[in-house]
Scaffold this active site. Structure first.
Site, PDB file in Angstrom:
ATOM      1  N   HIS A 137       8.313  -4.740 -13.286  1.00  0.00           N
ATOM      2  CA  HIS A 137       8.257  -5.939 -12.446  1.00  0.00           C
ATOM      3  C   HIS A 137       6.851  -6.559 -12.514  1.00  0.00           C
ATOM      4  O   HIS A 137       6.708  -7.782 -12.670  1.00  0.00           O
ATOM      5  CB  HIS A 137       8.633  -5.545 -11.006  1.00  0.00           C
ATOM      6  CG  HIS A 137       8.648  -6.668 -10.015  1.00  0.00           C
ATOM      7  ND1 HIS A 137       9.799  -7.113  -9.395  1.00  0.00           N
ATOM      8  CD2 HIS A 137       7.649  -7.442  -9.522  1.00  0.00           C
ATOM      9  CE1 HIS A 137       9.502  -8.096  -8.568  1.00  0.00           C
ATOM     10  NE2 HIS A 137       8.208  -8.322  -8.617  1.00  0.00           N
ATOM     11  N   GLU A 138       5.830  -5.717 -12.430  1.00  0.00           N
ATOM     12  CA  GLU A 138       4.442  -6.226 -12.445  1.00  0.00           C
ATOM     13  C   GLU A 138       4.039  -6.708 -13.835  1.00  0.00           C
ATOM     14  O   GLU A 138       3.350  -7.726 -13.969  1.00  0.00           O
ATOM     15  CB  GLU A 138       3.459  -5.153 -11.952  1.00  0.00           C
ATOM     16  CG  GLU A 138       3.739  -4.615 -10.550  1.00  0.00           C
ATOM     17  CD  GLU A 138       3.950  -5.699  -9.501  1.00  0.00           C
ATOM     18  OE1 GLU A 138       3.355  -6.782  -9.634  1.00  0.00           O
ATOM     19  OE2 GLU A 138       4.713  -5.461  -8.549  1.00  0.00           O
ATOM     20  N   HIS A 140       5.294 -10.081 -14.221  1.00  0.00           N
ATOM     21  CA  HIS A 140       4.445 -11.084 -13.557  1.00  0.00           C
ATOM     22  C   HIS A 140       3.329 -11.526 -14.490  1.00  0.00           C
ATOM     23  O   HIS A 140       3.007 -12.710 -14.574  1.00  0.00           O
ATOM     24  CB  HIS A 140       3.818 -10.496 -12.282  1.00  0.00           C
ATOM     25  CG  HIS A 140       4.646 -10.680 -11.046  1.00  0.00           C
ATOM     26  ND1 HIS A 140       5.080 -11.909 -10.620  1.00  0.00           N
ATOM     27  CD2 HIS A 140       5.106  -9.784 -10.144  1.00  0.00           C
ATOM     28  CE1 HIS A 140       5.776 -11.777  -9.502  1.00  0.00           C
ATOM     29  NE2 HIS A 140       5.819 -10.486  -9.192  1.00  0.00           N
TER      30      HIS A 140
END
Lengths: 179, 185
Positions: B158-159, B162
């Protein structure tokens, strides 16, 4: 659900309006009293509005269904429609399933501009949701892309339109888990 | 948790600077949708950013990871700490990675995700549950490889997304995989 008899008719019933507990219970009870089978259904809240579509089959006449559901509309908070519909076959075989996500600042015309590109390659949207959350507008569409369509060209077209609108678009093929 | 792994041994105290709480930006902020640039993990501003990300994560209830674009900085830096989460198997405590890349990702599983930058929605996302990630530790610039699974693997992906300008919304499984958030932590 029982097998549909040859004399059965197929109806699309919609109920839309002010949400409250019991709408589905009341609707389906009245349809059951007429001997109608629920063959498919979808219900959600759209911006707080109750929105339901049912496909049901049975020998009852359309007018009888309308009369049976009329009490739902007495206080004018709900609208009901009943329409006889033909039997439909499933999706055209040979296509591939894709998911399109578009998100960005809310502005008019995002959906129409993006789905026009899908339609241009005869992609068929089989499920769609759009959300407005604060300033964020989100579209997620499931698309059946025909075998003969140029997916690379579709990706490029969606990317171009998204760029013009100042939004982000992602098109990806659906993974199917075989169990 | 691997006791001697340099990532497990890492703590924000090693940065030697006080972390500040930064404002978290929300979609549709452009910084969330553009790929971020590599950073120098030894640069003073990156060390400060690392401390700020950890501090901002710490004060945000339920937050298990935060990437630089979420605080308006277009650099490939993020922090994670999933140690208190019930879905954790392997974890490495609190750590920050710069310029992280996925080395291998296998065994996809679908689970619900949320994001501080998309506070009103959640979504069902398929991600690898076995993951190897390589990145640089802020401060020393030491290259590390993290092998993990389950929830920590999901948080890392998820990071990393980003840092590449992608939100979980870009990976939701379908039209019925987006949900209004019903509880706010």
């Amino acid at each position: 659900m029982s097998d549909a008899a040859a004399s059965d008719h197929l109806y699309a019933v919609t109920v839309v309006g002010h949400d409250r507990p019991g709408i589905i219970a009341e609707t389906t009870a009245r349809l059951a009293e007429l001997g109608l089978n629920l063959e498919d259904s979808t219900m959600t809240l759209l911006r707080g509005h109750f929105a339901m579509t049912l496909i049901c089959a049975g020998a009852a006449g359309g007018r009888d269904i309308e009369d049976a559901l009329a009490p739902l509309t007495i206080d004018r908070s709900l609208r009901v429609t009943v329409a006889e519909v033909p039997a439909e076959s499933g999706p055209t075989p040979g296509g591939s399933p894709w998911v399109l996500t578009v998100h960005g600042g809310d502005r008019t015309g995002i959906v129409s501009a993006v789905v026009a590109e899908v339609a241009a390659v005869r992609g068929n949207i089989t499920d769609l949701t759009t959300r407005l959350a604060g300033d964020l507008y989100l579209l997620v569409a499931e698309i059946d892309v025909p075998a003969e369509a140029d997916v690379t060209a579709l990706e490029a077209a969606v990317e171009r339109v998204a760029s013009e609108l100042g939004v982000q678009a992602t098109l990806r093929r659906v993974d199917i888990d075989e169990l | 948790m691997t006791a001697q792994h340099p990532v497990a041994l890492w703590s924000e105290d090693l940065l030697g600077v006080e972390g500040r709480v930064l404002a978290v930006v929300r979609a549709p902020a452009p910084v969330l949708s553009a790929p971020s640039a590599d950073v120098d993990p030894t640069a003073a501003e990156v060390v400060q950013l690392a401390a700020d990300l950890v501090e901002t994560m710490r004060v945000s209830p339920g937050c298990v990871g935060l990437a630089a674009p979420q605080v308006g900085v277009a650099g490939r830096v993020f922090c994670v700490d999933v140690s208190a989460h019930p879905k954790v198997r392997t974890h490495h405590g609190t750590f920050v990675l710069c310029n992280a890349e996925i080395v291998s990702a296998t065994r996809n599983e679908k689970a619900r995700e949320g994001c501080m930058s998309v506070p009103d929605l959640t979504g069902d996302v398929r991600r690898a549950s076995r993951l190897v990630v390589r990145g640089l530790l802020p401060g020393t610039g030491e290259e590390v490889e993290v092998t993990t699974d389950a929830f920590e693997a999901r948080a890392l992906q998820h990071e990393i997304d980003h840092c590449a300008g992608r939100l979980f919304l870009d990976r939701v499984a379908g039209a019925d995989a987006v949900h209004a958030r019903s509880t706010y932590l």
